[in-house]
Design a protein around this motif. Sequence first.
Motif, PDB file in Angstrom:
ATOM      1  N   ALA A   1      74.425  93.646  34.749  1.00  0.00           N
ATOM      2  CA  ALA A   1      73.676  92.993  33.672  1.00  0.00           C
ATOM      3  C   ALA A   1      72.225  93.476  33.647  1.00  0.00           C
ATOM      4  N   ARG A   2      71.619  93.624  34.821  1.00  0.00           N
ATOM      5  CA  ARG A   2      70.247  94.137  34.880  1.00  0.00           C
ATOM      6  C   ARG A   2      70.179  95.552  34.334  1.00  0.00           C
TER       7      ARG A   2
ATOM      8  N   ASN B   1      75.427  89.766  27.639  1.00  0.00           N
ATOM      9  CA  ASN B   1      75.962  90.551  28.741  1.00  0.00           C
ATOM     10  C   ASN B   1      75.770  89.885  30.097  1.00  0.00           C
ATOM     11  N   HIS B   2      75.178  88.682  30.130  1.00  0.00           N
ATOM     12  CA  HIS B   2      74.996  87.943  31.376  1.00  0.00           C
ATOM     13  C   HIS B   2      76.120  86.936  31.626  1.00  0.00           C
ATOM     14  N   VAL B   3      76.942  86.674  30.610  1.00  0.00           N
ATOM     15  CA  VAL B   3      77.909  85.578  30.681  1.00  0.00           C
ATOM     16  C   VAL B   3      78.873  85.751  31.850  1.00  0.00           C
TER      17      VAL B   3
ATOM     18  N   ASP C   1      83.501  79.184  30.318  1.00  0.00           N
ATOM     19  CA  ASP C   1      84.306  80.239  30.944  1.00  0.00           C
ATOM     20  C   ASP C   1      84.649  79.888  32.394  1.00  0.00           C
ATOM     21  N   ALA C   2      83.653  79.413  33.135  1.00  0.00           N
ATOM     22  CA  ALA C   2      83.875  79.057  34.530  1.00  0.00           C
ATOM     23  C   ALA C   2      84.868  77.899  34.644  1.00  0.00           C
ATOM     24  N   GLN C   3      84.741  76.902  33.769  1.00  0.00           N
ATOM     25  CA  GLN C   3      85.673  75.774  33.795  1.00  0.00           C
ATOM     26  C   GLN C   3      87.093  76.236  33.498  1.00  0.00           C
TER      27      GLN C   3
ATOM     28  N   ARG D   1      79.248  83.294  35.117  1.00  0.00           N
ATOM     29  CA  ARG D   1      80.545  82.642  35.361  1.00  0.00           C
ATOM     30  C   ARG D   1      80.963  82.813  36.813  1.00  0.00           C
ATOM     31  N   GLU D   2      80.857  84.016  37.347  1.00  0.00           N
ATOM     32  CA  GLU D   2      81.264  84.262  38.727  1.00  0.00           C
ATOM     33  C   GLU D   2      80.352  83.534  39.716  1.00  0.00           C
TER      34      GLU D   2
END
Length: 251
Positions: free
Chosen positions: A207-208, A165-167, A15-17, A171-172
């Motif tokens: 996410a937490r 839910n952490h993705v 996702d980040a790429q 990514r950010e």
Amino acid sequence: MSVNKLVSMKNAIIDAQDFLGIDHDKDVPFFTRLASLAEKEIGSAGQYERTKTVVTICGCAAPIPNDCVLVEVAVMGDYGTDCGNLLAQFCGNQSFTNTTLSGQAAFLVIDVGSAINETVSFGYRNYTIQNNKIIFDNDLDGQVLTIQYLKFKTDCDGFMEIGENHVEAIREFIIWKYLDRKANPNYIDDRRAMRAMAEWDRLCRHARAEDNRLTFTQQQEVSRMYTNPHSGRGLWEGMYTTLGNSYFIWG
């Protein structure tokens, strides 16, 4: 705790790429390191896997597996590596009406005897954990130790598995650190890095919160405790009425 599906960390990296517009084979080791740091910062008890291993003590030290996050239980002897809870094997069917307790700190040592309902005695074996080893105060060379511990789950390629839910948060984090790494960032890169940092902060907290969201069953249990006439609001109402609509009975 909410039930969150685990997915490979590669999802956040790819996702980040994609968001950065770079090829999927670029900076993978660097992105993997950043993703690991972000995931550990978010944290989640639901992503760990319980496992057991049997190790041999060398001198005073017993090696801890490299993938260990938390040592839950350690018992002297070889009790196999099945999926059962190690402590439950010793305490599940025992009566604790007659017990003795000694010692100050360290591993809890439980002697359950040889029969059910026999007197159970407790003690402690002093230890420290250093350099991924359990170090005992006494020389136990050659003895075996069964360790029950928590570890990160990994996919078939060795990438850590993370909560679905952490993705977005991870990514950010990757985008922020990637842009921040540039030696001479332009105005646009600097603005994007600041925006990614702010989004990471927001999504990390989200996410937490998602990880600790109560399930429907847990919500029902909280409701039952709150409305219980013996321990919840019913008790409060009863005491308030009994004391003449006031708790100030010493005036």
